[in-house]
Design a protein around this motif. Structure first.
Motif, mmCIF file in Angstrom:
data_model
loop_
_atom_site.group_PDB
_atom_site.id
_atom_site.type_symbol
_atom_site.label_atom_id
_atom_site.label_comp_id
_atom_site.label_asym_id
_atom_site.label_seq_id
_atom_site.Cartn_x
_atom_site.Cartn_y
_atom_site.Cartn_z
ATOM 1 N N PHE A 129 0.861 -1.184 0.000
ATOM 2 C CA PHE A 129 0.000 0.000 0.000
ATOM 3 C C PHE A 129 0.893 1.228 0.000
ATOM 4 O O PHE A 129 1.838 1.322 0.787
ATOM 5 N N ARG A 130 0.613 2.163 -0.900
ATOM 6 C CA ARG A 130 1.401 3.390 -0.997
ATOM 7 C C ARG A 130 0.518 4.594 -0.673
ATOM 8 O O ARG A 130 -0.623 4.679 -1.133
ATOM 9 N N HIS A 131 1.078 5.530 0.089
ATOM 10 C CA HIS A 131 0.336 6.738 0.428
ATOM 11 C C HIS A 131 1.312 7.850 0.788
ATOM 12 O O HIS A 131 2.157 7.689 1.680
ATOM 13 N N LEU A 132 1.237 8.960 0.057
ATOM 14 C CA LEU A 132 2.023 10.161 0.345
ATOM 15 C C LEU A 132 3.508 9.871 0.552
ATOM 16 O O LEU A 132 4.139 10.353 1.492
ATOM 17 N N GLY A 133 4.052 9.070 -0.342
ATOM 18 C CA GLY A 133 5.485 8.804 -0.319
ATOM 19 C C GLY A 133 5.920 7.672 0.579
ATOM 20 O O GLY A 133 7.104 7.348 0.621
ATOM 21 N N LEU A 134 5.001 7.050 1.295
ATOM 22 C CA LEU A 134 5.326 5.901 2.130
ATOM 23 C C LEU A 134 4.778 4.631 1.495
ATOM 24 O O LEU A 134 3.669 4.616 0.956
ATOM 25 N N THR A 135 5.555 3.561 1.560
ATOM 26 C CA THR A 135 5.156 2.261 1.030
ATOM 27 C C THR A 135 5.111 1.255 2.170
ATOM 28 O O THR A 135 6.102 1.062 2.874
ATOM 29 N N PHE A 136 3.958 0.624 2.334
ATOM 30 C CA PHE A 136 3.770 -0.380 3.372
ATOM 31 C C PHE A 136 3.783 -1.757 2.726
ATOM 32 O O PHE A 136 2.978 -2.040 1.838
ATOM 33 N N ARG A 137 4.697 -2.616 3.158
ATOM 34 C CA ARG A 137 4.757 -3.985 2.651
ATOM 35 C C ARG A 137 5.279 -4.893 3.762
ATOM 36 O O ARG A 137 5.797 -4.409 4.771
ATOM 37 N N HIS A 138 5.179 -6.198 3.563
ATOM 38 C CA HIS A 138 5.624 -7.117 4.613
ATOM 39 C C HIS A 138 7.138 -7.269 4.633
ATOM 40 O O HIS A 138 7.764 -7.241 5.689
ATOM 41 N N PHE A 139 7.744 -7.459 3.458
ATOM 42 C CA PHE A 139 9.181 -7.697 3.357
ATOM 43 C C PHE A 139 9.918 -6.415 2.999
ATOM 44 O O PHE A 139 9.512 -5.684 2.097
ATOM 45 N N ALA A 140 11.031 -6.164 3.658
ATOM 46 C CA ALA A 140 11.899 -5.051 3.277
ATOM 47 C C ALA A 140 12.555 -5.350 1.936
ATOM 48 O O ALA A 140 12.827 -6.502 1.598
ATOM 49 N N SER A 141 12.794 -4.304 1.163
ATOM 50 C CA SER A 141 13.452 -4.453 -0.137
ATOM 51 C C SER A 141 14.410 -3.291 -0.322
ATOM 52 O O SER A 141 14.499 -2.394 0.517
#
Length: 228
Positions: A129-141
């Motif tokens: 999920f992306r919002h205002l420059g932040l990306t929420f995901r389970h795994f770091a990349s």
């Protein structure tokens, strides 16, 4: 205040002592790795009998965070259930509790490795999920700056044991596990050392959210060890 406010990717965020992340300007609360049903899964797979109160305790703490922050949006950052069988085995009281928590707000389930794919609950089921420059995901990349993830259950080693913690540098933020029976990976593990940049902070959970250097020497002082 027992919380720790900081700026990440241009946004003011709040690390809460519980391990939840609050984004006040977006009305958003994020938790990671609830692992609901872990005690049932351990009994089913390994014959390990843990007290079967993890679901109730985790949901009670989550409810307290939702109420304290008045969150309009809640993101569960993956591994919300210990596996899909654990979800299927949840008692009706737990499912009703989740439904009550979802009422009147947006609820986003991010897919994790323990719960890969949508489950039969209301809300948005997303890979990220992306919002205002932040990306929420389970795994770091390594793909994005402003990435918020979970999965690793980070803990910082202290003289008296270890504490679950957030890890944050300029590019990424890793949340601690919120679930009651979740273990953790020490922040000096090579997997986390490679991910986090020099100068990364660990924000300890507990009675008070407290920021300290992620890399510590055995005396508990900041270490000059470099990541990446």
């Amino acid at each position: 205040m027992n919380t720790y406010d900081f700026t990440f990717a241009g946004q003011r965020l709040v690390a809460r002592p519980s391990g939840a992340l609050h984004w006040p300007a977006a009305g958003l609360l994020c938790v990671s790795d609830l692992h609901l049903g872990k005690s049932a899964r351990q009994a089913r797979r390994n014959g390990v009998q843990l007290p079967p109160y993890d679901v109730e305790d985790t949901l009670a703490r989550l409810e307290a965070e939702v109420e304290a922050t008045a969150a309009a949006t809640v993101i569960c950052l993956g591994d919300s259930f210990d596996d899909l069988q654990a979800f299927d085995a949840l008692p009706l009281t737990a499912l009703d509790w989740i439904t009550r928590l979802q009422a009147g707000r947006r609820w986003i389930w991010i897919e994790g490795n323990h719960d890969p794919g949508p489950v039969a609950l209301a809300g948005d089921h997303l890979a990220q999920f992306r919002h205002l420059g932040l990306t929420f995901r389970h795994f770091a990349s390594d793909e994005d700056r402003g990435e918020i993830s979970g999965h690793y259950h980070p803990k910082l080693r202290l003289r008296a044991g270890s504490r679950a913690c957030f890890l944050v540098d300029e590019a990424r933020l890793i949340l601690p596990a919120f679930g009651t029976y979740t273990g953790g990976l020490r922040s000096d593990d090579p997997a986390l050392d490679r991910l986090m940049a020099p100068g990364a902070l660990a924000i300890l959970t507990g009675a008070r959210a407290l920021a300290v250097p992620m890399r510590q020497n055995r005396s508990g002082r900041a270490s000059s060890r470099r990541g990446r």
